[in-house]
Design an enzyme around this catalytic site. Structure first.
Site, PDB file in Angstrom:
ATOM      1  N   ILE A  72       8.471   1.103  10.693  1.00  0.00           N
ATOM      2  CA  ILE A  72       7.726  -0.151  10.782  1.00  0.00           C
ATOM      3  C   ILE A  72       6.649  -0.103  11.859  1.00  0.00           C
ATOM      4  CG2 ILE A  72       9.394  -1.313  12.303  1.00  0.00           C
ATOM      5  CD1 ILE A  72       7.360  -2.974   9.504  1.00  0.00           C
ATOM      6  N   ASP A  73       6.936   0.519  13.005  1.00  0.00           N
ATOM      7  CA  ASP A  73       5.949   0.520  14.097  1.00  0.00           C
ATOM      8  C   ASP A  73       4.658   1.207  13.671  1.00  0.00           C
ATOM      9  OD1 ASP A  73       7.790  -0.792  15.666  1.00  0.00           O
ATOM     10  OD2 ASP A  73       8.325   0.952  16.858  1.00  0.00           O
ATOM     11  N   ASN A  74       4.780   2.398  13.127  1.00  0.00           N
ATOM     12  CA  ASN A  74       3.578   3.130  12.709  1.00  0.00           C
ATOM     13  C   ASN A  74       2.879   2.412  11.552  1.00  0.00           C
ATOM     14  OD1 ASN A  74       6.199   4.559  11.646  1.00  0.00           O
ATOM     15  ND2 ASN A  74       4.667   4.858  10.043  1.00  0.00           N
ATOM     16  N   THR A  75       3.646   1.792  10.658  1.00  0.00           N
ATOM     17  CA  THR A  75       3.050   1.111   9.506  1.00  0.00           C
ATOM     18  C   THR A  75       2.241  -0.101   9.947  1.00  0.00           C
ATOM     19  OG1 THR A  75       4.819   1.913   8.074  1.00  0.00           O
ATOM     20  CG2 THR A  75       3.538   0.037   7.275  1.00  0.00           C
ATOM     21  N   SER A  95       1.056  -0.665  12.939  1.00  0.00           N
ATOM     22  CA  SER A  95      -0.068  -0.195  13.759  1.00  0.00           C
ATOM     23  C   SER A  95      -1.200   0.336  12.901  1.00  0.00           C
ATOM     24  CB  SER A  95       0.403   0.897  14.722  1.00  0.00           C
ATOM     25  OG  SER A  95       1.344   0.381  15.632  1.00  0.00           O
TER      26      SER A  95
END
Length: 167
Positions: A31-34, A36
């Site tokens: 979720i974090d990379n998505t 971002s």
């Protein structure tokens, strides 16, 4: 990507960002990379058997979100490993908590789409209680959530892997 004129599309940037997050967090959700990479309000579902799914959500008007920093550096890999061990030791308890968390997330999505901020807040509060039960919260996170609620927040919960970091 822009600075070095790599010409990667967002999907490739997201893949690379996931690799970086994996080096830090061990087994990240994605979720974090998505978020971002793609930005905006996203509905993200991780599925270990198939590809994760992402949907951009459009709501009536922007929401005001306040972040509170515990000033404690969180060890996401340790938090995830702890949950994994406790889930192995107490599968029925953890399966029930995770099922309830999925139910709350689906209700929160519906409440967001209806722009029912009070319901979203209530569901956030319930989710934070579940995160306490799986032992990833921290007294500082709980304190920040209580301060937010006492100052008019519709709801509050920790974010990230836990054991510090942000509310």
């Amino acid at each position: 990507n822009d600075e070095f004129e790599l010409d990667f599309d967002d999907d490739r940037i997201n893949e690379i960002a996931f690799l970086g997050d994996s080096a830090y967090a061990g087994t990240p959700s994605g979720i974090d990379n998505t978020v971002s990479t793609f930005g905006g309000l996203l509905w993200f579902e991780k599925n270990p058997l198939t590809a994760s799914t992402m949907e951009h959500l459009k709501i009536e008007e922007p929401l005001r979100i306040v972040l509170g920093n515990t000033l404690l550096t969180a060890n996401t890999a340790a938090a995830v490993a702890g949950v994994r061990k406790r889930k192995t030791d107490q599968p029925e308890k953890y399966d029930a908590i995770f099922a309830k968390a999925r139910e709350l997330a689906n209700k929160a999505k519906a409440a967001l789409m209806a722009y029912d901020v009070a319901e979203v807040g209530r569901l956030m509060d319930q989710n934070h209680l579940l995160l306490q039960q799986i032992e990833v919260s921290h007294p500082k996170l709980d304190e920040l959530a209580a301060i937010a609620r006492a100052n008019g927040a519709a709801g509050a919960k920790m974010t990230g892997g836990g054991l510090g970091g942000y509310m």
